[in-house]
Write a protein that holds these residues in place. Structure first.
Motif, PDB file in Angstrom:
ATOM      1  N   GLY A 349      54.634  40.047  27.044  1.00 43.20           N
ATOM      2  CA  GLY A 349      53.467  40.276  26.246  1.00 43.20           C
ATOM      3  C   GLY A 349      52.190  39.568  26.899  1.00 43.20           C
ATOM      4  N   THR A 350      52.034  39.677  28.150  1.00 45.71           N
ATOM      5  CA  THR A 350      51.017  39.084  28.789  1.00 45.71           C
ATOM      6  C   THR A 350      50.205  40.087  29.678  1.00 45.71           C
ATOM      7  N   VAL A 351      48.925  39.988  29.914  1.00 52.78           N
ATOM      8  CA  VAL A 351      47.966  40.936  30.670  1.00 52.78           C
ATOM      9  C   VAL A 351      48.205  40.572  32.136  1.00 52.78           C
ATOM     10  N   THR A 352      48.616  41.360  32.861  1.00 56.83           N
ATOM     11  CA  THR A 352      48.953  41.448  34.197  1.00 56.83           C
ATOM     12  C   THR A 352      47.638  41.902  35.318  1.00 56.83           C
ATOM     13  N   ALA A 353      46.987  42.787  34.597  1.00 51.94           N
ATOM     14  CA  ALA A 353      45.870  43.357  35.520  1.00 51.94           C
ATOM     15  C   ALA A 353      44.597  43.964  34.430  1.00 51.94           C
ATOM     16  N   ARG A 354      43.603  44.066  34.880  1.00 50.88           N
ATOM     17  CA  ARG A 354      42.340  44.514  34.124  1.00 50.88           C
ATOM     18  C   ARG A 354      41.187  45.247  35.019  1.00 50.88           C
ATOM     19  N   SER A 355      40.803  46.354  33.976  1.00 51.76           N
ATOM     20  CA  SER A 355      39.591  46.900  34.796  1.00 51.76           C
ATOM     21  C   SER A 355      38.643  47.226  33.525  1.00 51.76           C
ATOM     22  N   ASP A 356      37.627  46.676  33.589  1.00 56.48           N
ATOM     23  CA  ASP A 356      36.493  46.876  32.633  1.00 56.48           C
ATOM     24  C   ASP A 356      35.520  47.936  33.050  1.00 56.48           C
ATOM     25  N   PHE A 357      35.085  48.757  32.141  1.00 65.73           N
ATOM     26  CA  PHE A 357      34.096  49.689  32.519  1.00 65.73           C
ATOM     27  C   PHE A 357      33.015  48.975  33.177  1.00 65.73           C
ATOM     28  N   ALA A 358      32.531  47.963  32.481  1.00 66.28           N
ATOM     29  CA  ALA A 358      31.276  47.453  33.149  1.00 66.28           C
ATOM     30  C   ALA A 358      31.397  46.817  34.732  1.00 66.28           C
ATOM     31  N   ASP A 359      32.640  46.760  35.141  1.00 73.70           N
ATOM     32  CA  ASP A 359      32.983  46.504  36.614  1.00 73.70           C
ATOM     33  C   ASP A 359      32.897  47.576  37.588  1.00 73.70           C
ATOM     34  N   TRP A 360      33.100  48.646  37.140  1.00 76.01           N
ATOM     35  CA  TRP A 360      33.192  50.045  37.748  1.00 76.01           C
ATOM     36  C   TRP A 360      31.954  50.132  38.593  1.00 76.01           C
ATOM     37  N   PRO A 361      32.113  50.689  39.938  1.00 75.53           N
ATOM     38  CA  PRO A 361      30.797  51.085  40.706  1.00 75.53           C
ATOM     39  C   PRO A 361      29.940  51.917  39.840  1.00 75.53           C
ATOM     40  N   LEU A 362      28.766  51.733  40.195  1.00 76.09           N
ATOM     41  CA  LEU A 362      27.598  52.552  39.219  1.00 76.09           C
ATOM     42  C   LEU A 362      28.037  54.083  39.379  1.00 76.09           C
ATOM     43  N   LEU A 363      28.374  54.625  40.629  1.00 72.91           N
ATOM     44  CA  LEU A 363      28.472  55.921  40.787  1.00 72.91           C
ATOM     45  C   LEU A 363      29.710  56.383  39.785  1.00 72.91           C
ATOM     46  N   ALA A 364      30.543  55.567  39.797  1.00 75.62           N
ATOM     47  CA  ALA A 364      32.018  56.108  38.957  1.00 75.62           C
ATOM     48  C   ALA A 364      31.359  55.981  37.511  1.00 75.62           C
ATOM     49  N   GLN A 365      30.628  54.982  37.026  1.00 76.67           N
ATOM     50  CA  GLN A 365      30.082  55.137  35.841  1.00 76.67           C
ATOM     51  C   GLN A 365      29.170  56.110  35.292  1.00 76.67           C
ATOM     52  N   LEU A 366      28.256  56.507  36.257  1.00 74.18           N
ATOM     53  CA  LEU A 366      27.510  57.607  36.298  1.00 74.18           C
ATOM     54  C   LEU A 366      28.221  58.880  36.040  1.00 74.18           C
ATOM     55  N   SER A 367      29.493  59.231  37.082  1.00 74.69           N
ATOM     56  CA  SER A 367      29.787  60.436  37.009  1.00 74.69           C
ATOM     57  C   SER A 367      30.862  60.494  35.486  1.00 74.69           C
ATOM     58  N   SER A 368      31.540  59.410  35.211  1.00 75.80           N
ATOM     59  CA  SER A 368      32.317  59.603  33.963  1.00 75.80           C
ATOM     60  C   SER A 368      31.375  59.875  32.655  1.00 75.80           C
TER      61      SER A 368
END
Length: 487
Positions: A349-368
């Motif tokens: 029941g523990t978090v082993t990895a995380r990926s937050d939208f705010a940490d995405w590269p700018l181009l990846a954010q804009l594309s999404s």
């Protein structure tokens, strides 16, 4: 903008009344070249844009269509006080659908049902979704879905993307997206000098001049000013459409990978090994199929996700293989988006990895974000209305463009023709050397990045050269026949 000759055109030969506008000046070499390109590209590409606009317009109503067709499955009649545990809901879904492997579970919230998605080898890239009332545990229905989309939305999506012709059909939408930005920018470049000389004329950059006589000039005013109003939206649709097209989209994904600007992948290994890189993002989210697990694990993983700050609607995907982490992803696509993801060790029941939208590269954010806006889901009904307005406006621009082509036809008895003649050639020969030195490499680079633009542009040039050769031969033959007749 679509088919027109925004520079150096003339009214029909039968016109008797003088026009209120001043005679058109001789166009510059750049304007002459753009006019001819705009004319031919508009005529030949407009049918592709017409189909894209019509199918895109149909796609804008998919949320309302889904509710009308599948409201009993997608929503509940009465919202309860407390949802039942996911274990009970998953058990009910499994009883209703004993085949396949659970690929993902999206817990229902508000009046939305819980979606339990099953993968089956015989369905290919489609899946089977069971809809469960989160407050009663009752199964509301089942649908064959495609990355979360209902059958109706899937059908309209396929119609817009490829006309249900598979990879062959994807070429039509890529041609439309590849040329849309060229037609828009070319039309603005041609229209701007005609209306920016004085304040009185500048206002007609955005408002058609209704004081001119009815005919090609008035039609051109509607065509051009509507295109200016739509320009930003059409450029956006062109750019976002290209990002997930077949060839240009692959180049875009490769560019993101080269710039290390792709959407980060989240590791599902429990030893912390980094995940494999990915070259892009599909327009819909999806989960990989995992082994059958204890239904109670879904509640445990959901509780871990809530403790980690993942609020709102989420999708839980079981591990692809035993001994790997589960993933939980936020699925709120409306602005402001919630797209954070975590990997959870289901045993601890523990978090082993995380990926937050705010940490995405700018181009990846804009594309999404761009893809979500293109699909009409980023701003809810407002997004749908804007897309519908763009589609309707583009249809009007196309119709007005073809109308101008017809209005410019010669009508004099000795020069009658069914359609207007193309603009005069020779613009390229008049360009300065430095313009060619810069323009040719840029055009080649754009043609490489957008293959269907490059191929069709080359086709236009070949056809234009052939027509030029034919025209020159006809001109040379006229004096010969005339002299022989006299003698």
């Amino acid at each position: 903008m679509s088919v027109t000759e925004l520079s150096g055109d003339r009214p029909p030969e039968s016109a008797a009344a003088p026009d209120t506008e001043r005679p058109a000046r001789r166009p510059t070499p750049l304007a002459a070249m753009l006019t001819r390109l705009h004319f031919y590209a508009g005529i030949l590409v407009a049918p592709f844009l017409l189909v894209a606009a019509l199918t895109g317009l149909a796609y804008t109503i998919t949320p309302q269509l889904d509710q009308a067709l599948y409201g009993d499955q997608l929503t509940v009649a009465a919202v309860g006080d407390q949802p039942k545990p996911l274990a009970e809901q998953v058990t009910a879904a499994r009883a209703a659908h004993p085949d396949g492997t659970i690929a993902a579970v999206a817990r229902g919230a508000g009046d939305r049902t819980t979606q339990v998605v099953f993968s089956q080898p015989d369905l290919g890239d489609k899946q089977h979704t069971v809809y469960v009332d989160p407050y009663t545990g009752e199964v509301k229905g089942q649908l064959t879905t495609w990355f979360g989309s209902t059958p109706a939305t899937t059908w309209l999506d396929g119609l817009h993307r490829n006309l249900h012709l598979g990879d062959l059909g994807r070429h039509y939408s890529e041609i439309a997206a590849s040329w849309l930005w060229v037609l828009v920018l070319g039309g603005i470049i041609l229209w701007w000098p005609r209306r920016s000389a004085t304040r009185a004329r500048a206002k007609h950059l955005l408002v058609p001049d209704l004081s001119v006589r009815r005919g090609v000039r008035r039609t051109r005013g509607w065509h051009a000013t509507t295109g200016v109003w739509l320009a930003v939206g059409l450029l956006f649709l062109s750019a976002t459409g290209l990002t997930w097209s077949r060839y240009a989209g692959a180049n875009f994904g490769a560019g993101l990978d080269a710039l290390q600007a792709s959407r980060p992948q989240i590791s599902t290994t429990l030893d912390g090994a980094p995940p494999a890189t990915s070259g892009g993002e599909h327009q819909h989210g999806g989960a990989s199929a995992g082994a059958e697990s204890d239904p109670a694990t879904y509640d445990k993983v959901l509780a871990t996700a809530r403790s980690a700050g993942l609020s709102g609607p989420v999708e839980i995907s079981p591990a692809a293989e035993p001994g790997m982490a589960w993933t939980v992803a936020q699925t709120d696509n409306t602005w402001p988006v919630a797209r954070d993801r975590i990997a959870v060790n289901p045993a601890a029941g523990t978090v082993t990895a995380r990926s937050d939208f705010a940490d995405w590269p700018l181009l990846a954010q804009l594309s999404s974000l761009g893809i979500q806006a293109h699909m009409g889901i980023l701003f809810g009904p407002v997004n749908q209305i804007l897309l519908a307005a763009l589609a309707l406006g583009l249809l009007c621009v196309i119709v007005w463009g073809y109308r101008m082509w017809w209005q410019r036809r010669p009508t004099r008895a000795d020069r009658r023709a069914p359609l207007g003649a193309p603009p005069a050639r020779g613009g390229v020969r008049g360009l300065p050397w430095w313009a060619l030195l810069l323009g040719v490499p840029v055009t080649v680079a754009v043609g490489w990045a957008l293959p269907w633009f490059g191929v069709t542009l080359l086709g236009f040039l070949v056809v234009d050269l052939i027509l030029g050769v034919i025209a020159r031969r006809r001109r040379r033959s006229v004096p010969v026949s005339s002299s022989s007749t006299v003698s």
